[in-house]
Scaffold this motif. Structure first.
Motif, PDB file in Angstrom:
ATOM      1  N   HIS A 216       0.736  -1.192   0.176  1.00 42.92           N
ATOM      2  CA  HIS A 216       0.063  -0.120   0.119  1.00 42.92           C
ATOM      3  C   HIS A 216       0.778   1.193   0.079  1.00 42.92           C
ATOM      4  CE1 HIS A 216      -3.473  -2.516   1.339  1.00 42.92           C
ATOM      5  NE2 HIS A 216      -2.552  -3.168   1.990  1.00 42.92           N
ATOM      6  N   LYS A 217       0.270   2.380  -0.752  1.00 44.09           N
ATOM      7  CA  LYS A 217       1.087   3.415  -0.458  1.00 44.09           C
ATOM      8  C   LYS A 217       0.928   4.042   0.878  1.00 44.09           C
ATOM      9  CE  LYS A 217       1.629   5.265  -4.956  1.00 44.09           C
ATOM     10  NZ  LYS A 217       1.007   5.864  -6.299  1.00 44.09           N
ATOM     11  N   THR A 218       1.939   4.798   1.471  1.00 35.89           N
ATOM     12  CA  THR A 218       1.868   5.565   2.870  1.00 35.89           C
ATOM     13  C   THR A 218       0.966   6.491   2.598  1.00 35.89           C
ATOM     14  OG1 THR A 218       3.949   6.669   2.474  1.00 35.89           O
ATOM     15  CG2 THR A 218       4.014   4.553   3.620  1.00 35.89           C
TER      16      THR A 218
ATOM     17  N   TYR B 265       4.671  10.781   4.793  1.00 30.23           N
ATOM     18  CA  TYR B 265       5.081   9.835   5.676  1.00 30.23           C
ATOM     19  C   TYR B 265       6.242   9.268   5.196  1.00 30.23           C
ATOM     20  CZ  TYR B 265       5.393   6.034   8.870  1.00 30.23           C
ATOM     21  OH  TYR B 265       5.892   5.049  10.049  1.00 30.23           O
ATOM     22  N   GLY B 266       7.387   9.501   5.774  1.00 27.25           N
ATOM     23  CA  GLY B 266       8.503   8.975   5.141  1.00 27.25           C
ATOM     24  C   GLY B 266       9.805   9.052   6.046  1.00 27.25           C
TER      25      GLY B 266
ATOM     26  N   ASN C 230       6.861   5.854  -1.004  1.00 33.45           N
ATOM     27  CA  ASN C 230       6.936   5.105   0.354  1.00 33.45           C
ATOM     28  C   ASN C 230       5.547   4.107   0.207  1.00 33.45           C
ATOM     29  OD1 ASN C 230       8.668   6.539   1.620  1.00 33.45           O
ATOM     30  ND2 ASN C 230       7.459   8.191   1.406  1.00 33.45           N
ATOM     31  N   TYR C 231       5.868   3.111   0.426  1.00 33.25           N
ATOM     32  CA  TYR C 231       4.769   1.790   0.642  1.00 33.25           C
ATOM     33  C   TYR C 231       5.153   1.026   1.890  1.00 33.25           C
ATOM     34  CZ  TYR C 231       4.551   2.372  -4.455  1.00 33.25           C
ATOM     35  OH  TYR C 231       4.398   2.947  -5.749  1.00 33.25           O
ATOM     36  N   TYR C 232       4.013   0.720   2.332  1.00 34.65           N
ATOM     37  CA  TYR C 232       4.078  -0.317   3.467  1.00 34.65           C
ATOM     38  C   TYR C 232       3.427  -1.501   3.191  1.00 34.65           C
ATOM     39  CZ  TYR C 232      -0.813   0.902   4.734  1.00 34.65           C
ATOM     40  OH  TYR C 232      -2.159   1.180   4.799  1.00 34.65           O
TER      41      TYR C 232
ATOM     42  N   PHE D  20       7.966  -0.171   3.993  1.00 35.56           N
ATOM     43  CA  PHE D  20       7.977  -0.137   5.420  1.00 35.56           C
ATOM     44  C   PHE D  20       7.170  -1.401   5.863  1.00 35.56           C
ATOM     45  CE2 PHE D  20       8.204   4.331   4.759  1.00 35.56           C
ATOM     46  CZ  PHE D  20       8.916   4.971   5.576  1.00 35.56           C
TER      47      PHE D  20
ATOM     48  N   TYR E   3       3.124  -2.784   9.835  1.00 35.85           N
ATOM     49  CA  TYR E   3       2.274  -1.928  10.235  1.00 35.85           C
ATOM     50  C   TYR E   3       1.162  -2.489  11.195  1.00 35.85           C
ATOM     51  CZ  TYR E   3      -1.689   1.365   9.144  1.00 35.85           C
ATOM     52  OH  TYR E   3      -2.884   2.056   9.496  1.00 35.85           O
TER      53      TYR E   3
ATOM     54  N   ASN F 113       6.482  12.797  11.634  1.00 31.59           N
ATOM     55  CA  ASN F 113       5.600  12.050  10.971  1.00 31.59           C
ATOM     56  C   ASN F 113       4.110  12.181  11.600  1.00 31.59           C
ATOM     57  OD1 ASN F 113       6.765  10.934   8.523  1.00 31.59           O
ATOM     58  ND2 ASN F 113       7.674   9.306   9.786  1.00 31.59           N
TER      59      ASN F 113
END
Ligand code: SF4
Length: 325
Positions: free
Chosen positions: A66-68, A72-73, A79-81, A134, A137, A324
């Motif tokens: 998923h995209k953050t 957020y970074g 950025n993905y989590y 990341f 989560y 963040n």
């Protein structure tokens, strides 16, 4: 250790299902169609289930990455989590998972190869972009590693994809997978709250000293480290406790190995907050939060940002510090 294991029919013969089951002594196995029929059942008590969670082995079909949220970074623009697991071995009283899920059972998605394929695809189709992934989560990235071996699988693949940084976020002391062969695009990120708070409200989390011992070993080996003070928790004496924690951490490690520090306020969407309060009716911990439109969060009056920046820059270059929110 969990004895009851639910297994989705589709992956009942998967080699990893068998491997995970072999690590659990005397499991009682129940075959199901989809994990959601157990996990999403209504009227379950997260708190009660937390005393003896079952394990659910499942397959994840879509939405593996998923995209953050925007902003957020830890330095990269993209950025993905992802989560290969839902729920956590630890029991932090402020954990949003207890407000998000109706079940405290552990779900592991055993098709790790599909996570890897998604990561590979993102790396290859965005060759000129620097991307951070990341992990951790919906779970702690390493707390269940001895059983899952997810990170042991993934970290071997990551060096090939130089435009990817992988953050492995944890409160655990599990470090067997980090040898002297350091991997440059991996950041092992440790989450901390002050010791006095952690001892009381982070049930099962290893002590600050135990985690620092592991961090020191990794720092000596040259692994890139992250420190996450997210959420910063407000309680009587929080400022002195945080100052003490920073000294304890940053005087003990090689500062050059610190990749990044992040911090953020304690914040919850309204529905999650209300459920969390219900689960922890006897705790006074959360009453320092202020109601915003559809959320609850620490009040601006505490000046968390200026306090953290002022005290962290005593040790670390401000360019490595990210708020963040
Ligand atoms: S370590 Fe993280 S995921 Fe686990 S209970 Fe604590 S806050 Fe939740």
């Amino acid at each position: 250790m969990t004895k009851l294991i639910y297994i989705e029919r589709e992956i009942k013969d998967h080699f990893r299902t068998k491997l995970i089951c072999s690590k659990i002594s005397n499991p009682e196995i129940i075959i199901i169609d989809r994990f959601s029929e157990i996990f999403n059942k209504r009227n379950q008590s997260f708190k009660l289930q937390k005393n003896d969670p079952a394990l659910i082995l499942a397959k994840k079909y879509k939405n593996l990455l998923h995209k953050t949220p925007e902003n957020y970074g830890i330095g990269n623009k993209y950025n993905y989590y992802f989560s290969y697991m839902y729920n956590c071995l630890f029991d932090c009283k402020y954990c949003f998972l207890q407000g998000m899920y109706s079940s405290a059972n552990y779900v592991i998605f055993v098709n790790y190869e599909d996570y890897y394929e998604e990561i590979k695809k993102i790396s290859i189709t965005n060759k000129k972009k620097n991307i951070t992934l990341f992990s951790g989560y919906d779970c702690d990235s390493l707390a269940f590693e001895a059983v899952s071996n997810f990170m042991s699988y993934l970290i071997k693949k990551i060096p090939k994809y130089e435009n990817i940084d992988l953050e492995i976020r944890t409160k655990s002391t599990y470090d067997k997978l980090f040898s002297k062969n350091i991997i440059k695009n991996i950041i092992i990120a440790y989450s901390f709250t002050p010791e006095r708070f952690s001892n009381k409200y982070e049930i099962g989390v290893p002590s600050v000293d135990k985690r620092l011992k592991v961090i020191k070993r990794l720092s000596n080996l040259g692994w890139k480290l992250g420190f996450r003070f997210d959420p910063v928790i407000i309680y009587d004496g929080w400022q002195e406790d945080y100052k003490e924690l920073f000294v304890k951490i940053f005087q003990n490690i090689d500062i050059d190995n610190v990749h990044s520090i992040t911090f953020g306020k304690l914040r919850f969407p309204e529905t999650i907050y209300k459920k969390l309060i219900k689960e922890n009716i006897s705790e006074s911990l959360f009453f320092n939060l202020e109601k915003k439109r559809n959320s609850y969060e620490s009040s601006n009056e505490y000046n968390i940002e200026s306090f953290l920046i002022e005290n962290l820059t005593k040790f670390i270059d401000e360019r490595k510090i990210f708020f963040n929110n």
